[in-house]
Design a protein around this motif. Structure first.
Motif, short mmCIF file in Angstrom:
data_model
loop_
_atom_site.label_atom_id
_atom_site.label_comp_id
_atom_site.label_asym_id
_atom_site.label_seq_id
_atom_site.Cartn_x
_atom_site.Cartn_y
_atom_site.Cartn_z
N ALA A 68 43.62 52.35 44.59
CA ALA A 68 42.98 51.17 43.93
C ALA A 68 43.99 50.63 43.12
O ALA A 68 43.98 49.33 43.26
CB ALA A 68 41.91 51.85 43.00
N ILE A 69 45.11 51.18 42.51
CA ILE A 69 46.15 50.54 41.84
C ILE A 69 46.82 49.63 42.56
O ILE A 69 47.20 48.41 42.50
CB ILE A 69 46.86 51.45 40.92
CG1 ILE A 69 46.17 52.05 39.75
CG2 ILE A 69 48.12 50.64 40.41
CD1 ILE A 69 47.00 53.39 39.07
N LYS A 70 47.11 50.24 43.62
CA LYS A 70 48.07 49.55 44.68
C LYS A 70 47.38 48.36 45.36
O LYS A 70 47.96 47.09 45.44
CB LYS A 70 48.69 50.33 45.85
CG LYS A 70 49.71 49.75 46.63
CD LYS A 70 50.67 51.02 47.43
CE LYS A 70 51.66 50.54 47.96
NZ LYS A 70 52.89 49.90 47.19
N SER A 71 46.23 48.62 45.79
CA SER A 71 45.67 47.38 46.35
C SER A 71 45.20 46.37 45.70
O SER A 71 45.47 45.07 45.80
CB SER A 71 44.34 47.76 47.04
OG SER A 71 43.52 48.63 46.29
N PHE A 72 44.81 46.71 44.26
CA PHE A 72 44.68 45.82 43.24
C PHE A 72 45.88 44.80 42.88
O PHE A 72 45.86 43.74 43.11
CB PHE A 72 44.17 46.40 42.04
CG PHE A 72 43.94 45.51 40.73
CD1 PHE A 72 42.73 44.89 40.55
CD2 PHE A 72 45.00 45.14 39.95
CE1 PHE A 72 42.46 44.14 39.47
CE2 PHE A 72 44.64 44.02 38.72
CZ PHE A 72 43.43 43.62 38.52
N VAL A 73 47.02 45.32 42.78
CA VAL A 73 48.27 44.58 42.60
C VAL A 73 48.60 43.69 43.68
O VAL A 73 48.89 42.52 43.52
CB VAL A 73 49.29 45.64 42.29
CG1 VAL A 73 50.58 44.72 42.13
CG2 VAL A 73 49.04 46.47 40.95
N LYS A 74 48.36 44.19 44.88
CA LYS A 74 48.78 43.56 46.18
C LYS A 74 47.76 42.28 46.44
O LYS A 74 48.06 41.28 46.79
CB LYS A 74 48.80 44.26 47.46
CG LYS A 74 49.98 45.07 47.77
CD LYS A 74 50.03 45.83 49.13
CE LYS A 74 49.62 44.65 50.22
NZ LYS A 74 50.86 43.89 50.39
#
Length: 232
Positions: A68-74
């Motif tokens: 969730a963190i990774k996809s949010f930042v991307k």
């Protein structure tokens, strides 16, 4: 407290972002930390504007939180740098977003009131991120940005290839595909996401298929089941 998972992460090429984007990113990360706490009962914080720490009281949910963190930042759109060196680094940001390490282990000191966190789990995650950081390098070379660290060797053997495959899969996602992935990890269905975006459900489904949602969902379930079984 039994074993927990701590996620540590730093934004890729954050120093190459323009000031306005760095400030915007800091605000967006703080919003993300709040929403993760509501959805997953995590405790998180943003340090120096580009470094994230997130304690998962339910370690079996730590992969879902990390993705969730990774996809949010991307999914965050940023400006393109004026210098060629900045453009190259911003391209790395758009491809990878953030480096993340999940540290699984004991966390004897967890004082949310005073913001004091110490123990094996946060040490493992933080050390891995420090090893990967390119802050002191003139040329940033990124081979992988998603890691699982633990003294439990069997779990590491099981999850290392999983992290590598997920990393490659998500690095190929567009900003909109990443946003769809984020909202699916946060529990929204395709109709709800379509309403949020102002598009049809079929468009959301296309993004979902392109990002490999079915495989990601199965992998998150496998991780959840494996960690829960290890803890029992």
């Amino acid at each position: 407290m039994g074993k927990v998972a701590v996620i540590s992460g730093d934004i890729v090429s954050s120093t190459s972002l323009v000031k306005e984007d760095r400030l915007m990113l800091n605000d967006r990360l703080k919003d993300l930390i709040f929403h993760l706490s509501v959805k997953f009962d995590t405790y998180g914080r943003v340090l120096k504007g580009d470094y994230v720490e997130c304690v998962c009281r339910k370690p079996q949910e730590s992969l879902a939180v990390a993705l969730a963190i990774k996809s949010f930042v991307k999914s965050i759109e940023v400006s393109t740098g004026e210098k060629s060196s900045d453009k190259n680094r911003i391209k790395l940001f758009k491809t990878h977003g953030i480096r993340l390490a999940i540290g699984y282990g004991e966390l004897p000191t967890f004082d949310t009131t005073n913001g004091v966190i110490d123990g094996e789990a946060i040490y493992l995650a933080g050390r891995k991120i420090n090893e990967q950081s390119g802050r002191k390098k003139k040329r940033v070379v990124i081979k992988q940005t998603l890691f699982f660290e633990s003294h439990e060797e069997l779990l590491k053997e099981q999850f290392d290839p999983v992290m590598g495959l997920l990393d490659v899969l998500i690095s190929k996602a567009t900003a909109r595909q990443s946003e769809v992935l984020y909202w699916k990890l946060m529990g929204l269905n395709e109709d709800e996401i379509a309403e949020k975006f102002g598009v049809s459900q079929s468009v959301v489904n296309q993004h979902s298929t392109s990002v490999g949602w079915n495989a990601i969902e199965d992998t998150v379930a496998y991780y959840n089941h494996t960690v829960k079984r290890h803890q029992s």
